[in-house]
Design an enzyme around this catalytic site. Sequence first.
Site, PDB file in Angstrom:
ATOM      1  N   CYS A 187      41.114 -31.822 -48.349  1.00  0.00           N
ATOM      2  CA  CYS A 187      40.018 -30.857 -48.134  1.00  0.00           C
ATOM      3  C   CYS A 187      38.778 -31.505 -47.505  1.00  0.00           C
ATOM      4  O   CYS A 187      37.915 -30.806 -46.970  1.00  0.00           O
ATOM      5  CB  CYS A 187      39.630 -30.182 -49.437  1.00  0.00           C
ATOM      6  N   HIS A 221      32.728 -26.892 -48.891  1.00  0.00           N
ATOM      7  CA  HIS A 221      34.160 -26.595 -48.851  1.00  0.00           C
ATOM      8  C   HIS A 221      34.415 -25.424 -49.793  1.00  0.00           C
ATOM      9  O   HIS A 221      33.892 -25.390 -50.912  1.00  0.00           O
ATOM     10  CB  HIS A 221      34.948 -27.826 -49.282  1.00  0.00           C
ATOM     11  N   ASN A 251      41.072 -21.010 -50.352  1.00  0.00           N
ATOM     12  CA  ASN A 251      40.832 -22.416 -50.020  1.00  0.00           C
ATOM     13  C   ASN A 251      41.740 -22.810 -48.851  1.00  0.00           C
ATOM     14  O   ASN A 251      42.963 -22.868 -49.013  1.00  0.00           O
ATOM     15  CB  ASN A 251      41.127 -23.266 -51.262  1.00  0.00           C
TER      16      ASN A 251
HETATM   17  N1  ACO Z   1      46.469 -15.626 -63.446  1.00  0.00           N
HETATM   18  C1  ACO Z   1      46.346 -15.447 -64.756  1.00  0.00           C
HETATM   19  N2  ACO Z   1      46.259 -16.442 -65.627  1.00  0.00           N
HETATM   20  C2  ACO Z   1      46.280 -17.690 -65.150  1.00  0.00           C
HETATM   21  C3  ACO Z   1      46.409 -17.955 -63.777  1.00  0.00           C
HETATM   22  C4  ACO Z   1      46.492 -16.869 -62.908  1.00  0.00           C
HETATM   23  N3  ACO Z   1      46.620 -17.018 -61.585  1.00  0.00           N
HETATM   24  N4  ACO Z   1      46.402 -19.277 -63.597  1.00  0.00           N
HETATM   25  C5  ACO Z   1      46.277 -19.842 -64.811  1.00  0.00           C
HETATM   26  N5  ACO Z   1      46.188 -18.880 -65.738  1.00  0.00           N
HETATM   27  C6  ACO Z   1      46.044 -19.028 -67.193  1.00  0.00           C
HETATM   28  C7  ACO Z   1      46.480 -20.379 -67.696  1.00  0.00           C
HETATM   29  O1  ACO Z   1      47.876 -20.402 -67.917  1.00  0.00           O
HETATM   30  C8  ACO Z   1      45.699 -20.491 -68.975  1.00  0.00           C
HETATM   31  O2  ACO Z   1      46.360 -19.753 -69.972  1.00  0.00           O
HETATM   32  P1  ACO Z   1      46.409 -20.298 -71.489  1.00  0.00           P
HETATM   33  O3  ACO Z   1      44.981 -20.364 -71.915  1.00  0.00           O
HETATM   34  O4  ACO Z   1      47.204 -19.256 -72.164  1.00  0.00           O
HETATM   35  O5  ACO Z   1      47.071 -21.630 -71.406  1.00  0.00           O
HETATM   36  C9  ACO Z   1      44.392 -19.783 -68.663  1.00  0.00           C
HETATM   37  O6  ACO Z   1      44.661 -18.949 -67.516  1.00  0.00           O
HETATM   38  C10 ACO Z   1      43.248 -20.720 -68.340  1.00  0.00           C
HETATM   39  O7  ACO Z   1      43.720 -21.674 -67.398  1.00  0.00           O
HETATM   40  P2  ACO Z   1      42.793 -22.798 -66.812  1.00  0.00           P
HETATM   41  O8  ACO Z   1      43.550 -23.617 -65.821  1.00  0.00           O
HETATM   42  O9  ACO Z   1      42.153 -23.552 -67.945  1.00  0.00           O
HETATM   43  O10 ACO Z   1      41.700 -21.900 -66.083  1.00  0.00           O
HETATM   44  P3  ACO Z   1      40.350 -22.313 -65.407  1.00  0.00           P
HETATM   45  O11 ACO Z   1      39.240 -21.494 -65.900  1.00  0.00           O
HETATM   46  O12 ACO Z   1      40.155 -23.807 -65.399  1.00  0.00           O
HETATM   47  O13 ACO Z   1      40.595 -21.862 -63.895  1.00  0.00           O
HETATM   48  C11 ACO Z   1      41.152 -22.827 -61.776  1.00  0.00           C
HETATM   49  C12 ACO Z   1      41.662 -22.415 -63.162  1.00  0.00           C
HETATM   50  C13 ACO Z   1      40.710 -21.585 -61.037  1.00  0.00           C
HETATM   51  C14 ACO Z   1      42.282 -23.497 -61.017  1.00  0.00           C
HETATM   52  C15 ACO Z   1      39.965 -23.802 -61.930  1.00  0.00           C
HETATM   53  O14 ACO Z   1      40.263 -24.812 -62.852  1.00  0.00           O
HETATM   54  C16 ACO Z   1      39.569 -24.418 -60.622  1.00  0.00           C
HETATM   55  O15 ACO Z   1      39.168 -23.766 -59.697  1.00  0.00           O
HETATM   56  N6  ACO Z   1      39.623 -25.755 -60.530  1.00  0.00           N
HETATM   57  C17 ACO Z   1      39.298 -26.439 -59.323  1.00  0.00           C
HETATM   58  C18 ACO Z   1      40.536 -26.650 -58.579  1.00  0.00           C
HETATM   59  C19 ACO Z   1      40.411 -26.404 -57.103  1.00  0.00           C
HETATM   60  O16 ACO Z   1      39.507 -25.793 -56.617  1.00  0.00           O
HETATM   61  N7  ACO Z   1      41.394 -26.923 -56.391  1.00  0.00           N
HETATM   62  C20 ACO Z   1      41.484 -26.744 -55.006  1.00  0.00           C
HETATM   63  C21 ACO Z   1      41.651 -27.994 -54.267  1.00  0.00           C
HETATM   64  S1  ACO Z   1      40.505 -29.224 -54.675  1.00  0.00           S
HETATM   65  C22 ACO Z   1      39.117 -28.813 -54.086  1.00  0.00           C
HETATM   66  O17 ACO Z   1      39.103 -28.286 -53.053  1.00  0.00           O
HETATM   67  C23 ACO Z   1      37.897 -29.088 -54.947  1.00  0.00           C
END
Ligand code: ACO
Length: 309
Positions: free
Chosen positions: A111, A236, A266
């Site tokens: 990224c 980004h 993204n």
């Molecule tokens: N729909 C519904 N539920 C979901 C989904 C979905 N698509 N995805 C995960 N869940 C559930 C999980 O299973 C979990 O359930 P549980 O509590 O029963 O175990 C719950 O939602 C919470 O999951 P988390 O992963 O803890 O959710 P979080 O609030 O952290 O959000 C996310 C997840 C959106 C991926 C976040 O962590 C994030 O954006 N992180 C940054 C990652 C990123 O941006 N990566 C891109 C590349 S790197 C970069 O560019 C910075």
Amino acid sequence: MGTKIAGTGIYLPKEVLTNFDLEKMVETSDEWITTRTGIKERRIAKEESVVEMAKEASLQALEGAGVDAKDIDVVIVATLTPDKRFPSTACLLQAQLGIDKAYAFDLSAACSGFLYALEVADGLLRSGKAEKVLVVGVEKLSEIVDWSDRSTCVLFGDGAGAVVLERSEEESDILASKMYSDGSLWDILYADKCGYIRMKGRELFKVAVRNMEEACREVLKGAGVSPEEISLVIPHQANVRIINSLADKLEIPRDKVFVNIDRYGNTSAASIPIALHEAIEEGKLKRGDLVLMTAMGGGLTWGALLLRY
Ligand code: ACO
């Protein structure tokens, strides 16, 4: 003596995949995706290859710059989803554009790839080793997304953005920059043995905010610019909550931060050049404005770059 942004261009695939479409594919909801990420829909390159997207964005950037493709000295393509393992996307693009005297190469920094590519291009232009450089960020992430993994498949999209940079006798548009990487953190975000994206989302979230904030502060300090002087931040587009946390930490009002993640998700290396082009087109960025760009991605890689557009 320095680097001038002469023209920008983008290409977004025709096919739109909405959160409602994803509800039919995995156990998720529009509500979950919107509140956790800010994404409403993304583009999927069904018909288009990576090189085709790069070509369309490049043609628009060349036209905007008033530069003939034949006058480009160097082509740099930032991508983690090339059509072929080799030759590079940049070489294929060179051929498509009929650029005959340039050398061309791909740059792999996930990224952060577009900012890394600007950093390299700026060095080539400042040193006099190039007069005109074409920089492209292009991704077809839909090919490396595991469509059965709801924790990642809702996040990513496809697209391309291009910028033509020229060596200039005047003051540089690129005022300051700082790139970083930390390979010891590679397993927070990587492609598995099958080539699919795997990610420790929560961990990445925290590291992303912290590292981008530090990089931005470093760059602002180096340039002697205060956050209040910034006209626009182009981060980004990974997650709107990451973007908002970053803006709050830098004490930059959210209305000075460009966001289009709702429409494209993204798009990795393509996200900043797409946002830059749209900010210019929408009149949110005018010549003379100070623009702060920052990115964070797999590697881990991150950085920040300050422009006077
Ligand atoms: N729909 C519904 N539920 C979901 C989904 C979905 N698509 N995805 C995960 N869940 C559930 C999980 O299973 C979990 O359930 P549980 O509590 O029963 O175990 C719950 O939602 C919470 O999951 P988390 O992963 O803890 O959710 P979080 O609030 O952290 O959000 C996310 C997840 C959106 C991926 C976040 O962590 C994030 O954006 N992180 C940054 C990652 C990123 O941006 N990566 C891109 C590349 S790197 C970069 O560019 C910075």
